[in-house]
Design a protein around this motif. Structure first.
Motif, PDB file in Angstrom:
ATOM      1  N   ILE A 131       0.837  -1.201   0.000  1.00  0.00           N
ATOM      2  CA  ILE A 131       0.000   0.000   0.000  1.00  0.00           C
ATOM      3  C   ILE A 131       0.874   1.254   0.000  1.00  0.00           C
ATOM      4  O   ILE A 131       0.586   2.225  -0.722  1.00  0.00           O
ATOM      5  CB  ILE A 131      -0.987  -0.016   1.181  1.00  0.00           C
ATOM      6  CG1 ILE A 131      -2.048  -1.105   0.968  1.00  0.00           C
ATOM      7  CG2 ILE A 131      -1.662   1.349   1.354  1.00  0.00           C
ATOM      8  CD1 ILE A 131      -3.049  -1.248   2.092  1.00  0.00           C
ATOM      9  N   ARG A 132       1.959   1.240   0.765  1.00  0.00           N
ATOM     10  CA  ARG A 132       2.856   2.406   0.767  1.00  0.00           C
ATOM     11  C   ARG A 132       3.460   2.653  -0.616  1.00  0.00           C
ATOM     12  O   ARG A 132       3.584   3.795  -1.050  1.00  0.00           O
ATOM     13  CB  ARG A 132       3.986   2.206   1.778  1.00  0.00           C
ATOM     14  CG  ARG A 132       3.608   2.454   3.228  1.00  0.00           C
ATOM     15  CD  ARG A 132       4.839   2.622   4.103  1.00  0.00           C
ATOM     16  NE  ARG A 132       5.740   1.481   4.014  1.00  0.00           N
ATOM     17  CZ  ARG A 132       5.741   0.455   4.849  1.00  0.00           C
ATOM     18  NH1 ARG A 132       4.875   0.420   5.843  1.00  0.00           N
ATOM     19  NH2 ARG A 132       6.591  -0.538   4.708  1.00  0.00           N
ATOM     20  N   THR A 133       3.850   1.582  -1.284  1.00  0.00           N
ATOM     21  CA  THR A 133       4.617   1.746  -2.522  1.00  0.00           C
ATOM     22  C   THR A 133       3.752   1.813  -3.772  1.00  0.00           C
ATOM     23  O   THR A 133       4.082   2.540  -4.721  1.00  0.00           O
ATOM     24  CB  THR A 133       5.634   0.605  -2.673  1.00  0.00           C
ATOM     25  OG1 THR A 133       4.951  -0.655  -2.625  1.00  0.00           O
ATOM     26  CG2 THR A 133       6.677   0.653  -1.562  1.00  0.00           C
ATOM     27  N   THR A 134       2.637   1.073  -3.807  1.00  0.00           N
ATOM     28  CA  THR A 134       1.826   1.028  -5.038  1.00  0.00           C
ATOM     29  C   THR A 134       0.346   1.262  -4.792  1.00  0.00           C
ATOM     30  O   THR A 134      -0.442   1.184  -5.738  1.00  0.00           O
ATOM     31  CB  THR A 134       2.000  -0.336  -5.740  1.00  0.00           C
ATOM     32  OG1 THR A 134       1.454  -1.370  -4.902  1.00  0.00           O
ATOM     33  CG2 THR A 134       3.464  -0.628  -6.033  1.00  0.00           C
ATOM     34  N   ARG A 135      -0.046   1.563  -3.549  1.00  0.00           N
ATOM     35  CA  ARG A 135      -1.454   1.717  -3.193  1.00  0.00           C
ATOM     36  C   ARG A 135      -2.282   0.522  -3.665  1.00  0.00           C
ATOM     37  O   ARG A 135      -3.383   0.639  -4.189  1.00  0.00           O
ATOM     38  CB  ARG A 135      -2.027   3.023  -3.767  1.00  0.00           C
ATOM     39  CG  ARG A 135      -1.481   4.284  -3.083  1.00  0.00           C
ATOM     40  CD  ARG A 135      -1.986   4.359  -1.642  1.00  0.00           C
ATOM     41  NE  ARG A 135      -1.651   5.620  -0.979  1.00  0.00           N
ATOM     42  CZ  ARG A 135      -0.654   5.766  -0.108  1.00  0.00           C
ATOM     43  NH1 ARG A 135       0.127   4.721   0.195  1.00  0.00           N
ATOM     44  NH2 ARG A 135      -0.434   6.912   0.466  1.00  0.00           N
ATOM     45  N   THR A 136      -1.709  -0.675  -3.428  1.00  0.00           N
ATOM     46  CA  THR A 136      -2.347  -1.924  -3.830  1.00  0.00           C
ATOM     47  C   THR A 136      -2.377  -2.887  -2.655  1.00  0.00           C
ATOM     48  O   THR A 136      -1.417  -2.967  -1.882  1.00  0.00           O
ATOM     49  CB  THR A 136      -1.581  -2.569  -5.003  1.00  0.00           C
ATOM     50  OG1 THR A 136      -1.581  -1.674  -6.111  1.00  0.00           O
ATOM     51  CG2 THR A 136      -2.221  -3.882  -5.425  1.00  0.00           C
ATOM     52  N   ALA A 137      -3.460  -3.635  -2.511  1.00  0.00           N
ATOM     53  CA  ALA A 137      -3.585  -4.691  -1.516  1.00  0.00           C
ATOM     54  C   ALA A 137      -4.052  -5.956  -2.209  1.00  0.00           C
ATOM     55  O   ALA A 137      -4.972  -5.918  -3.033  1.00  0.00           O
ATOM     56  CB  ALA A 137      -4.575  -4.304  -0.426  1.00  0.00           C
ATOM     57  N   ALA A 138      -3.427  -7.085  -1.896  1.00  0.00           N
ATOM     58  CA  ALA A 138      -3.784  -8.361  -2.526  1.00  0.00           C
ATOM     59  C   ALA A 138      -4.157  -9.380  -1.463  1.00  0.00           C
ATOM     60  O   ALA A 138      -3.500  -9.478  -0.418  1.00  0.00           O
ATOM     61  CB  ALA A 138      -2.617  -8.882  -3.362  1.00  0.00           C
ATOM     62  N   ALA A 139      -5.209 -10.142  -1.721  1.00  0.00           N
ATOM     63  CA  ALA A 139      -5.646 -11.203  -0.806  1.00  0.00           C
ATOM     64  C   ALA A 139      -6.600 -12.116  -1.568  1.00  0.00           C
ATOM     65  O   ALA A 139      -7.199 -11.707  -2.571  1.00  0.00           O
ATOM     66  CB  ALA A 139      -6.345 -10.621   0.416  1.00  0.00           C
TER      67      ALA A 139
END
Length: 271
Positions: A138-146
């Motif tokens: 989230i800090r680096t790409t504003r992405t969350a995966a699950a």
């Protein structure tokens, strides 16, 4: 005196603060140094080596115990010999819903119940702080995966777990009880990512993993049976795992905090 193991973790750190603010004498036990409130006695010890925590137990009346190490009986025997009368175990909801998979916490629960001490078991559902696993992405790409993007579970705020633990450690009436601790309502991984984005004031893109992608990632730090059990809870939760528990409200006299509260307090970790 209250001894708190896992004192620098997400629950333990908050528990230490609550107890210290309330004027309780506290000994914090952790494997590594960490930031603690002013004036807290700190002991470096590892539950995997029960003899290493023995000095912290002297003069204490209560113990907050994590599921860690392989010899709960030795820890509890040392606690009893040191004069501890009350033990509160932080276990996992899976010890009740899937004991064949979560055998480790189930074994700790059994040891606590047979210890001869006044005991209480807290079975925590999934912690909201598990979302820290997304912090870097989230800090680096504003992405969350699950995986299982739209399967909701009533994740619990670690601050609520700590507040319940403080009440049980301090108050009578909880001996011989097992409490399931959850949040107020099921929330999906997609919704959790959205709540973090709202706290940041920027959108967080959610990427749904396949079960196999998630499994490969989890095997890097979890035993295979626990990985399979965890994926089962995340993807095909049992009714007892989906259902919010009334325990936080019963003990604290208020509703448990929603995930959005945790996200708002924890936003700096994702910036």
């Amino acid at each position: 005196m209250i001894v708190v193991t896992g004192a620098t973790g997400n629950v333990g750190r908050e528990l230490i603060r609550i107890l210290a603010d309330g004027g309780d004498a506290v000994t914090a036990v952790s494997r590594r140094p960490g930031l603690l409130p002013e004036g807290i006695r700190h002991h470096l010890g590892d539950l995997a080596e029960p003899q290493s925590i023995a000095p912290a137990l002297d003069g204490a009346g209560a113990l907050f115990l994590l599921v860690a190490g392989e010899d709960p009986q030795s820890i509890l025997e040392r606690a009893a010999a040191a004069g501890i009368r009350r033990v509160v175990l932080l276990s996992s909801q899976g010890a009740g819903t899937r004991p064949e998979v979560y055998a480790h916490p189930a074994r700790f629960e059994d040891a606590v119940r047979r210890s001869g001490l006044e005991w209480t078991v807290l079975r925590s559902g999934g912690l909201g702080s598990n979302a820290y696993a997304w912090a870097e992405s989230i800090r680096t790409t504003r992405t969350a995966a699950a995986p299982f993007a739209d399967v909701g579970l009533p994740v619990v705020d670690p601050a609520d777990v700590a507040e319940v633990a403080a009440a049980v450690l301090r108050e009578p009436g909880h001996a011989g009880r097992t409490y399931e601790l959850t949040g107020p309502a099921p929330v999906t991984p997609r919704e959790r990512a959205g709540a973090i984005g709202a706290a940041l004031g920027e959108p967080v893109r959610f990427v749904e993993q396949t079960r196999e992608e998630a499994r490969a990632q989890m095997l890097a730090f979890m035993p295979e049976p626990v990985v399979e059990g965890t994926l089962g809870i995340l993807g095909e939760p049992l009714p007892a795992e989906r259902e919010p528990s009334p325990a936080v409200r019963q003990i604290l006299g208020r509703a448990p905090r929603p995930f959005a509260d945790w996200a708002a307090r924890s936003a700096p970790a994702f910036r």
